[in-house]
Design an enzyme around this catalytic site. Sequence first.
Site, PDB file in Angstrom:
ATOM      1  N   PRO A 234       0.816  -1.200  -0.039  1.00 41.83           N
ATOM      2  CA  PRO A 234       0.147  -0.012  -0.092  1.00 41.83           C
ATOM      3  C   PRO A 234       0.955   1.196  -0.050  1.00 41.83           C
ATOM      4  O   PRO A 234       1.828   1.367   0.842  1.00 41.83           O
ATOM      5  CB  PRO A 234      -0.911  -0.008   1.160  1.00 41.83           C
ATOM      6  CG  PRO A 234       0.059  -1.123   2.171  1.00 41.83           C
ATOM      7  CD  PRO A 234       0.896  -1.907   1.350  1.00 41.83           C
ATOM      8  N   LEU A 235       0.562   2.138  -0.972  1.00 38.42           N
ATOM      9  CA  LEU A 235       1.306   3.418  -0.922  1.00 38.42           C
ATOM     10  C   LEU A 235       0.187   4.569  -1.185  1.00 38.42           C
ATOM     11  O   LEU A 235      -0.166   4.778  -2.280  1.00 38.42           O
ATOM     12  CB  LEU A 235       2.335   3.475  -2.265  1.00 38.42           C
ATOM     13  CG  LEU A 235       3.572   2.485  -2.267  1.00 38.42           C
ATOM     14  CD1 LEU A 235       4.246   3.030  -3.625  1.00 38.42           C
ATOM     15  CD2 LEU A 235       4.608   2.756  -1.086  1.00 38.42           C
TER      16      LEU A 235
ATOM     17  N   GLN B 229      -6.685  -2.500   4.558  1.00 37.16           N
ATOM     18  CA  GLN B 229      -5.577  -2.012   5.600  1.00 37.16           C
ATOM     19  C   GLN B 229      -6.351  -0.708   6.476  1.00 37.16           C
ATOM     20  O   GLN B 229      -6.807   0.109   6.079  1.00 37.16           O
ATOM     21  CB  GLN B 229      -4.360  -1.555   5.234  1.00 37.16           C
ATOM     22  CG  GLN B 229      -3.370  -1.459   6.364  1.00 37.16           C
ATOM     23  CD  GLN B 229      -2.024  -0.991   6.188  1.00 37.16           C
ATOM     24  OE1 GLN B 229      -1.903   0.312   5.625  1.00 37.16           O
ATOM     25  NE2 GLN B 229      -0.910  -1.378   6.189  1.00 37.16           N
TER      26      GLN B 229
ATOM     27  N   CYS C  38       3.254   2.473  10.044  1.00 41.73           N
ATOM     28  CA  CYS C  38       3.248   3.922   9.388  1.00 41.73           C
ATOM     29  C   CYS C  38       4.520   4.977  10.354  1.00 41.73           C
ATOM     30  O   CYS C  38       3.889   5.091  11.584  1.00 41.73           O
ATOM     31  CB  CYS C  38       1.864   4.489   9.418  1.00 41.73           C
ATOM     32  SG  CYS C  38       1.925   6.085   8.631  1.00 41.73           S
TER      33      CYS C  38
ATOM     34  N   ASN D 288       9.466  -7.027   2.809  1.00 41.98           N
ATOM     35  CA  ASN D 288       9.435  -5.774   2.278  1.00 41.98           C
ATOM     36  C   ASN D 288      10.487  -4.863   2.543  1.00 41.98           C
ATOM     37  O   ASN D 288      11.059  -4.611   3.643  1.00 41.98           O
ATOM     38  CB  ASN D 288       7.994  -5.106   2.914  1.00 41.98           C
ATOM     39  CG  ASN D 288       7.652  -3.686   2.351  1.00 41.98           C
ATOM     40  OD1 ASN D 288       7.613  -2.733   3.201  1.00 41.98           O
ATOM     41  ND2 ASN D 288       7.712  -3.466   1.028  1.00 41.98           N
TER      42      ASN D 288
ATOM     43  N   ARG E  93       7.523   1.086  -3.644  1.00 36.44           N
ATOM     44  CA  ARG E  93       8.083   2.011  -4.561  1.00 36.44           C
ATOM     45  C   ARG E  93       8.795   1.575  -5.756  1.00 36.44           C
ATOM     46  O   ARG E  93       9.099   2.219  -7.049  1.00 36.44           O
ATOM     47  CB  ARG E  93       9.028   2.907  -3.518  1.00 36.44           C
ATOM     48  CG  ARG E  93       8.515   3.649  -2.638  1.00 36.44           C
ATOM     49  CD  ARG E  93       9.559   4.411  -1.797  1.00 36.44           C
ATOM     50  NE  ARG E  93      10.192   3.321  -0.944  1.00 36.44           N
ATOM     51  CZ  ARG E  93      11.112   3.443  -0.265  1.00 36.44           C
ATOM     52  NH1 ARG E  93      11.901   4.656  -0.105  1.00 36.44           N
ATOM     53  NH2 ARG E  93      11.871   2.344   0.342  1.00 36.44           N
TER      54      ARG E  93
HETATM   55  C1  LIG Z   1       4.292   7.444  -0.240  1.00 36.91           C
HETATM   56  C2  LIG Z   1       4.192   6.301   0.666  1.00 36.91           C
HETATM   57  C3  LIG Z   1       3.091   6.086   0.956  1.00 36.91           C
HETATM   58  C4  LIG Z   1       2.757   4.927   1.969  1.00 36.91           C
HETATM   59  N1  LIG Z   1       1.554   4.322   2.174  1.00 36.91           N
HETATM   60  C5  LIG Z   1       1.472   3.344   2.992  1.00 36.91           C
HETATM   61  C6  LIG Z   1       0.213   2.825   3.547  1.00 36.91           C
HETATM   62  O1  LIG Z   1      -1.002   3.344   3.458  1.00 36.91           O
HETATM   63  N2  LIG Z   1       0.255   1.587   4.542  1.00 36.91           N
HETATM   64  C7  LIG Z   1       1.399   1.115   4.798  1.00 36.91           C
HETATM   65  O2  LIG Z   1       1.248   0.005   5.520  1.00 36.91           O
HETATM   66  N3  LIG Z   1       2.397   1.302   4.391  1.00 36.91           N
HETATM   67  C8  LIG Z   1       2.577   2.590   3.503  1.00 36.91           C
HETATM   68  N4  LIG Z   1       3.836   3.011   2.989  1.00 36.91           N
HETATM   69  C9  LIG Z   1       4.943   1.940   3.368  1.00 36.91           C
HETATM   70  C10 LIG Z   1       5.085   0.751   2.014  1.00 36.91           C
HETATM   71  O3  LIG Z   1       4.152   0.068   1.995  1.00 36.91           O
HETATM   72  C11 LIG Z   1       6.362   0.202   2.201  1.00 36.91           C
HETATM   73  O4  LIG Z   1       6.420  -0.407   3.407  1.00 36.91           O
HETATM   74  C12 LIG Z   1       7.732   0.912   2.173  1.00 36.91           C
HETATM   75  O5  LIG Z   1       7.527   1.952   1.167  1.00 36.91           O
HETATM   76  C13 LIG Z   1       8.896   0.054   2.182  1.00 36.91           C
HETATM   77  O6  LIG Z   1       8.568  -0.836   0.941  1.00 36.91           O
HETATM   78  P1  LIG Z   1       9.288  -0.331  -0.743  1.00 36.91           P
HETATM   79  O7  LIG Z   1      10.557   0.127  -0.569  1.00 36.91           O
HETATM   80  O8  LIG Z   1       8.886  -1.565  -1.592  1.00 36.91           O
HETATM   81  O9  LIG Z   1       8.455   0.802  -1.084  1.00 36.91           O
HETATM   82  C14 LIG Z   1       3.715   4.008   2.054  1.00 36.91           C
HETATM   83  C15 LIG Z   1       5.223   4.367   1.774  1.00 36.91           C
HETATM   84  C16 LIG Z   1       5.256   5.353   0.921  1.00 36.91           C
HETATM   85  C17 LIG Z   1       6.467   5.854   0.270  1.00 36.91           C
END
Ligand SMILES: Cc1cc2nc3c(=O)[nH]c(=O)nc-3n(C[C@H](O)[C@H](O)[C@H](O)COP(=O)(O)O)c2cc1C
Length: 311
Positions: free
Chosen positions: A15-16, A69, A100, A200, A225
């Site tokens: 989730p982003l 979530q 978060c 992750n 990302r």
């Molecule tokens: C812009 C942004 C928004 C995110 N929103 C959420 C979210 O809504 N819920 C959540 O559990 N994690 C959120 N995350 C964290 C990501 O889900 C993930 O755990 C983190 O970016 C690391 O993984 P990645 O390097 O593959 O992005 C967010 C991260 C970013 C950068």
Amino acid sequence: MKIDFSKKDLLFLAPLAGYTDLPFRQVVKNFGVDVTVSEMISSNALIYNSKKTKRMLLKAPNETPYIVQIAGNSEEIIKEAVLILNDIDGIDGIDLNCGCPVPKVVNHGSGSALLKDLPKMARLIETIKKHSNKRYLSVKSRLGFEEKIPKEIVKVVEQSGADWLTLHGRTRADKYKPDRIDYDAIADAKQVASIPIVANGDINSLQKYKEVKEITKADAVMIGRGAVGNPWIFYQIKNNLEVVKKDKIKEIILEHFNSMLEVYGDLGVSIFRKHLHTYSKGFAEASSFRDRVNRTDDSEVIRGYIEEFFG
Ligand SMILES: Cc1cc2nc3c(=O)[nH]c(=O)nc-3n(C[C@H](O)[C@H](O)[C@H](O)COP(=O)(O)O)c2cc1C
């Protein structure tokens, strides 16, 4: 639909908030993602501003299994939120956000703040377990708030009845610092876990995927990302491809475009421009492509430009 953790290369889309909207999820789901998760939804918002918040729960028809979530810090409010979700069909599971790092969320005692109070985290998971009528219950967490406590987290999560744990390999204090990612700590969690672990953090290539699987021995991985501007990463991993052919990239981009128009109507064109800017990065003549795309609002003309540029 059952989530089969024994499946090779089981892939989750992270989730982003602000990025993994419905059209994006729909496309990656068609090209390799097994499980999609909604953006974080505040349990308070779900209760007190239900109409607006419920729009955030909308899913694409192909999103099965679909996980919603939620975030929160009160058993009572989490329970109310779960009861609302119980009445909505098409949601296969509820995930509790325990990762978060954003001050607004942490100061409210939610997200990664729960890692400072594991008994409370346990009570919240148990509350969801007790009241949810959904098939799955999962938790997404960091490695700790300041200190790394992956093994403690696993124990709390599994004893409280969750079906799997997603671990982002950083503490809250690590923010998103690149040098802080710790896959060994995820491996420590996996070693003591009796439920599946989803690894992750910073997976942005086929090579990195293989490395993370090798180090952590996780049952699945979640990518966030690394998929933005690069949604074909899932197709690449599933098919073990060093390079994704331009034809496939074009197919994925066109599908994303169609999905944006379907969901956002005419507004989809202007929203999609930023995606096209990212998608064209690294290709020859990208700047003239962007110029042309910027100069029209006609979706058919833009489709033609995409066909030509990625053709
Ligand atoms: C812009 C942004 C928004 C995110 N929103 C959420 C979210 O809504 N819920 C959540 O559990 N994690 C959120 N995350 C964290 C990501 O889900 C993930 O755990 C983190 O970016 C690391 O993984 P990645 O390097 O593959 O992005 C967010 C991260 C970013 C950068």
